[in-house]
Each structure stands twice: as C-alpha cells, then as structure tokens.
Design an enzyme around this catalytic site. Structure first.
Site, PDB file in Angstrom:
ATOM      1  N   LYS A  49       1.249  -1.219   0.405  1.00 23.14           N
ATOM      2  CA  LYS A  49      -0.252  -0.081   0.061  1.00 23.14           C
ATOM      3  C   LYS A  49       0.906   1.247  -0.139  1.00 23.14           C
ATOM      4  CE  LYS A  49      -4.949   1.170   0.120  1.00 23.14           C
ATOM      5  NZ  LYS A  49      -5.572  -0.174   0.216  1.00 23.14           N
TER       6      LYS A  49
ATOM      7  N   GLY B 116     -19.710   7.339   2.465  1.00 27.86           N
ATOM      8  CA  GLY B 116     -19.227   7.554   1.553  1.00 27.86           C
ATOM      9  C   GLY B 116     -20.124   7.497  -0.011  1.00 27.86           C
TER      10      GLY B 116
ATOM     11  N   GLY C 194     -17.719   8.311  -2.953  1.00 26.34           N
ATOM     12  CA  GLY C 194     -16.712   8.481  -3.563  1.00 26.34           C
ATOM     13  C   GLY C 194     -16.798   7.522  -4.605  1.00 26.34           C
ATOM     14  N   ASN C 195     -15.290   6.539  -5.063  1.00 31.68           N
ATOM     15  CA  ASN C 195     -15.737   5.524  -6.108  1.00 31.68           C
ATOM     16  C   ASN C 195     -16.625   4.073  -6.254  1.00 31.68           C
ATOM     17  OD1 ASN C 195     -14.229   3.080  -6.819  1.00 31.68           O
ATOM     18  ND2 ASN C 195     -13.496   3.661  -8.627  1.00 31.68           N
TER      19      ASN C 195
ATOM     20  N   GLY D  96     -18.774   3.742  -3.082  1.00 28.92           N
ATOM     21  CA  GLY D  96     -19.636   4.129  -1.963  1.00 28.92           C
ATOM     22  C   GLY D  96     -20.651   4.677  -3.613  1.00 28.92           C
TER      23      GLY D  96
HETATM   24  P1  NAD Z   1     -12.686   8.076  -2.919  1.00 26.62           P
HETATM   25  O1  NAD Z   1     -11.878   9.056  -2.741  1.00 26.62           O
HETATM   26  O2  NAD Z   1     -13.473   7.665  -4.163  1.00 26.62           O
HETATM   27  O3  NAD Z   1     -14.184   8.519  -2.508  1.00 26.62           O
HETATM   28  C1  NAD Z   1     -14.190   8.411  -1.104  1.00 26.62           C
HETATM   29  C2  NAD Z   1     -15.080   9.051  -0.345  1.00 26.62           C
HETATM   30  O4  NAD Z   1     -16.125   8.954   1.187  1.00 26.62           O
HETATM   31  C3  NAD Z   1     -15.993  10.114  -0.574  1.00 26.62           C
HETATM   32  O5  NAD Z   1     -17.390  10.587  -0.637  1.00 26.62           O
HETATM   33  C4  NAD Z   1     -15.149  11.525   0.407  1.00 26.62           C
HETATM   34  O6  NAD Z   1     -17.028  12.774   0.548  1.00 26.62           O
HETATM   35  C5  NAD Z   1     -16.409  10.421   1.932  1.00 26.62           C
HETATM   36  N1  NAD Z   1     -15.444  10.690   2.750  1.00 26.62           N
HETATM   37  C6  NAD Z   1     -14.158  11.097   3.203  1.00 26.62           C
HETATM   38  N2  NAD Z   1     -14.671  11.110   4.626  1.00 26.62           N
HETATM   39  C7  NAD Z   1     -15.488  10.827   4.828  1.00 26.62           C
HETATM   40  C8  NAD Z   1     -16.005  10.739   6.565  1.00 26.62           C
HETATM   41  N3  NAD Z   1     -14.818  11.370   7.585  1.00 26.62           N
HETATM   42  N4  NAD Z   1     -17.409  10.337   6.222  1.00 26.62           N
HETATM   43  C9  NAD Z   1     -17.840   9.489   5.525  1.00 26.62           C
HETATM   44  N5  NAD Z   1     -17.849   9.792   3.840  1.00 26.62           N
HETATM   45  C10 NAD Z   1     -16.024  10.502   3.867  1.00 26.62           C
HETATM   46  O7  NAD Z   1     -12.296   6.445  -2.514  1.00 26.62           O
HETATM   47  P2  NAD Z   1     -12.698   5.341  -2.747  1.00 26.62           P
HETATM   48  O8  NAD Z   1     -11.868   5.235  -3.945  1.00 26.62           O
HETATM   49  O9  NAD Z   1     -14.082   5.318  -2.923  1.00 26.62           O
HETATM   50  O10 NAD Z   1     -12.345   4.772  -1.180  1.00 26.62           O
HETATM   51  C11 NAD Z   1     -13.105   4.774  -0.319  1.00 26.62           C
HETATM   52  C12 NAD Z   1     -12.527   3.336   0.596  1.00 26.62           C
HETATM   53  O11 NAD Z   1     -12.892   2.271  -0.553  1.00 26.62           O
HETATM   54  C13 NAD Z   1     -11.692   3.539   1.586  1.00 26.62           C
HETATM   55  O12 NAD Z   1     -11.302   2.572   3.010  1.00 26.62           O
HETATM   56  C14 NAD Z   1     -10.529   2.387   0.332  1.00 26.62           C
HETATM   57  O13 NAD Z   1      -9.472   2.300   1.024  1.00 26.62           O
HETATM   58  C15 NAD Z   1     -11.888   1.902  -0.287  1.00 26.62           C
HETATM   59  N6  NAD Z   1     -11.672   0.241  -1.118  1.00 26.62           N
HETATM   60  C16 NAD Z   1     -11.345   1.279  -2.758  1.00 26.62           C
HETATM   61  C17 NAD Z   1     -11.042   0.873  -3.533  1.00 26.62           C
HETATM   62  C18 NAD Z   1     -10.907   0.841  -5.210  1.00 26.62           C
HETATM   63  O14 NAD Z   1     -10.924   0.335  -5.975  1.00 26.62           O
HETATM   64  N7  NAD Z   1     -11.052   2.730  -5.125  1.00 26.62           N
HETATM   65  C19 NAD Z   1     -10.643  -1.352  -3.365  1.00 26.62           C
HETATM   66  C20 NAD Z   1     -11.014  -1.704  -2.066  1.00 26.62           C
HETATM   67  C21 NAD Z   1     -11.810  -0.622  -0.740  1.00 26.62           C
END
Ligand code: NAD
Length: 407
Positions: free
Chosen positions: A102, A213, A215-216, A218
C-alpha cells in the site's frame, strides 16, 4: 486507534480460533519493507513544499506486492502498514497471484491545483521507482486517487524505466491500458458478495440500504444496489448526510453533490450527520469511506441487520465483538471490497499479455471468483462457529501457509 494495531489484533484473533503456522504469523506481523520519502513540489506561487510519501511492501509470499495509493491529510505510516497487511489478506482470500502492499501521501488534495497534484503524483513515482515494477510492486488507486492520477504515474514510471508493458500501475484510464470494468469493480464486487451471502442472513431482495461515502466505491455501490432493486435510504459524504424513509433517487443525489459539492440542502430528505447515518434503522449498512467508523462507542446503537464493509477497516475489533454478540453479521472488507484488486489483477494480466478483454468477460470472471470465495468463507465461519472476519483471515492464512512452505 492505530489501524496497524487493529490489523494485528484481527490476525491474532483469527489465529486463536484455529491453528496457524507460527513462522507465518511472525512474517505477517512485520512488513517486508517500509519506505518513507520526501517529495519536493514546486507550487503555483513559485515556492517549494515538501510532502511525505510512503510505500509499505507487506508480503510477497503469493506474488508481486499489490495495493492502492491514498492521498489524505491523516495518511501516515501506521495507516499504510495496516492497509498493506489487509491487501496481503485480501489477495489471498480472492486467491489471485498477488502479495500485499500500500502507498500514501500526507496531503489534502483539495488544497492543490491540478498541476500541483500532477507534480506531486509524478514525484511519488520518481522517489519510489527503484522498488516498483510490473513483476515487483504494482500500485493502484485508493482514497482520493483517480484513473487520471494513475495515468500520470504510469507515464512517469515508463519514462524513468523504459517499461513498455504499462503493467506497473492499474486503475489506469482505458486509453492508457486500463481495463474495462475497473471503475465499477469494487462496488460491483461488493454487490456480488452481498448477493452470495444475503439469504443466509435472511435479507430479502429490495431490502433497505445506507451507504457512508460517495466516492468511487460508495457512489458506485449505491448506484448498483439501486439498479438491482434495493432501496437506498441514506447516503453521506465527508461533510454531511441525508435520510429518506422511502428511497432516495441515487442518480439525482450524485448529480446534486456534483453541482453543489455537498449534500446540504438536498430537497425532500432529512439532513443527518455521518454519525447518525451509521445508526439509522436499515437492513444493510455499507461503510464505504474511512477506517474506524464503527467502534466500541457506537456499535451498540447500530440498527442494521447486516454490515457490508466496502471501506477498508471501518469496524474496530471491539466493535466486531459487540456486533457478533448482537447477531449482526459483518461481511469483512478483505472479502467484500476485493473486486477492485481482482479487476486490477485482470488489468495487469491483460497488459502483460497485450490483450484487451470485454467488460462482459471481466465482470463474469469477477463474479465467479467472488461468489466462490464468499461461499468458502461462509462455510469456514459455520464450521468454526466464528464470525466472517476470522473465517476470511483463516482462509487467507491457509493459502499463505502453502506459499510459505513452497518458498
Ligand atoms: P474516494 O476518494 O473515491 O471517495 C471517498 C468518499 O468518502 C468521498 O465521498 C468522501 O466524501 C467520503 N468521506 C471522506 N471522509 C469521510 C468521512 N469522515 N465520513 C463519511 N464520508 C467520508 O475513495 P474510494 O476509492 O471510494 O475509497 C473509499 C474506501 O474504499 C476506502 O476505505 C478505500 O480504501 C476503500 N477501497 C477502495 C477501493 C478502490 O478500488 N477504489 C478498493 C477497495 C477498497
């Protein structure tokens, strides 16, 4: 709440349920390599700022290190170590030929201009290029990192090393060697896991869902669950959340957030805080933002009938105990959000073989892996009368033990 301590605690708890090779446990308690780098960036106003970056290479027992890069003001070496350990477990649960790693940078990317963000991303690659590579360590996106950022990174890496495969980074834009299906993969993989397990926990089609959440992960999960007929009744971003008894129209919510940068004032729904979102009466709660959201202090108030962890590390070990006692199943991150790394591995394979698979092929292969591994984890939890997290860790540990014996 140091996330690496939590990850070690999860490892110890799994090992207390069934025998685990002690040499393997010792290896997994110590990442193979931890690197911190200083990244100088020329800011738009002409000044220079130094950012701190990280890469943790946790385990290469089952293949090249694999794991995303996180940009966040709270990112630090402890968090990156925890995330790297979870990647080792996740790749082993998915049974893909990858180890765990990571990366991260301590930065609030919202404070940077696009050109500063590009310099920072290229700087991370320049600082770490000697320890990366398609057969060594293959980063991907995570919190606040996007396909565009992966594009800058792979371009920088290829310039430095002359690599022509493009397989050094995944989650790239399609035109730069990305895979069909990668953007949807984590959310869709989460849905496939849920669908494979829901009946065992009495969750019906059309059940209500709350997603933390947007982002990608949620945002896509909310879209996918609603396309499959589930009712999204609560959503939140980092600033605020909304709740609506009947159902939210997910596309309208996402469009509103895009235009207004926040959910505040969304018409026809009640505004709630992020803390409240975790406690709304709902069938399925999906944390998809950050770690340490469900803790000893709020786990007693969670009203969901099932938790599907799409974020990494959203539930602390103490909260796990409370939820287990209350009969609320937690589908663990290392199973539920493995869709991202599975399709990243497909991208890596396509790049190395110079192939481009159709979205249909990618998603079918993804579903096959997730459904099979969800079944294996569930059976193990039943056989050992333990929770799904311990069971998933034990499935992973068994595969890592086989790899250790071959080394
Ligand atoms: P992202 O940056 O696309 O989105 C993150 C989202 O979380 C945003 O909507 C942001 O506003 C929200 N957020 C941030 N702080 C917050 C809080 N305190 N309370 C509520 N919402 C909050 O990131 P992502 O890629 O969607 O990743 C989200 C989670 O999923 C992380 O834990 C990441 O490690 C995990 N993850 C991501 C992937 C991937 O393929 N992108 C794969 C496995 C796990």
């Amino acid at each position: 709440m140091n996330p690496f301590e939590n990850a070690l605690e999860q490892l110890a708890r799994a090992a207390a349920v069934a025998p685990v090779d002690t040499d393997l446990l010792a290896r997994l308690q110590h990442p193979e390599r931890e690197v911190r780098v200083a990244i100088p960036v020329r800011m738009d106003d002409g000044s220079e700022r130094i950012f701190e970056g990280y890469r943790v290479q946790h385990s290469s027992l089952r293949g090249p290190y694999k794991g995303g890069i996180r940009y966040h003001p709270d990112a630090d070496i402890h968090e990156v170590k925890a995330l790297a350990l979870w990647m080792t477990m996740k790749c082993a649960v998915a049974n893909i030929p990858m180890g765990g790693g990571k990366g991260g940078i301590t930065v609030d990317p919202k404070q940077l201009s696009k050109s500063e963000l590009e310099s920072l991303s290229r700087g991370w690659v320049r600082a770490l290029a000697p320890i990366l590579g398609p057969r060594v360590d293959v980063p991907a996106p995570d919190l606040n990192t996007t396909g565009e950022i992966m594009g800058w990174m792979v371009d920088e890496y290829n310039k430095i090393t002359g690599d022509k495969t493009g397989a050094g980074f995944t989650g790239k834009p399609l035109k730069m060697g990305g895979s069909e299906g990668r953007v949807l993969a984590t959310g869709l993989g989460g849905f496939f896991t849920f669908d494979a397990l829901r009946k065992k926990f009495g969750i019906k089609e059309g059940a209500s869902i709350a997603v933390q959440g947007m982002g990608n992960v949620g945002g896509n999960a909310a879209k996918i669950f609603s396309q499959y007929g589930y009712r999204i009744i609560a959503m939140s971003d980092s600033r605020s959340g909304i709740f609506k008894e009947g159902r939210l129209d997910v596309d309208t919510v996402l469009a509103y957030k895009n235009t207004n940068a926040s959910l505040k004032g969304f018409p026809g729904a009640r505004g709630i805080s992020n803390e409240e979102l975790l406690e709304v009466p709902v069938d399925v709660l999906i944390p998809a933002a950050l770690e340490n959201q469900i803790t000893a202090s709020n786990a007693g108030r969670v009203k969901a009938r099932m938790i599907l962890e799409l974020a990494n590390g959203p539930t602390t070990p103490e909260a796990d105990d409370i939820l287990f006692r209350r009969g609320i199943p937690v589908v663990p991150d290392i199973l539920a959000n493995s869709g991202g790394v599975i399709v990243s591995t497909f991208e890596w394979e396509q790049n190395l073989k110079r192939q481009q698979w159709s979205e249909k092929k990618v998603l079918e292969k993804l579903k096959k892996i997730i459904v099979a591994q969800s079944g294996i984890v569930f059976e193990r939890s039943q056989a050992l009368r333990t929770d799904l997290r311990r069971a998933a860790f034990l499935v992973a540990l068994g595969r890592l033990e086989t790899a250790l014996k071959k080394h």
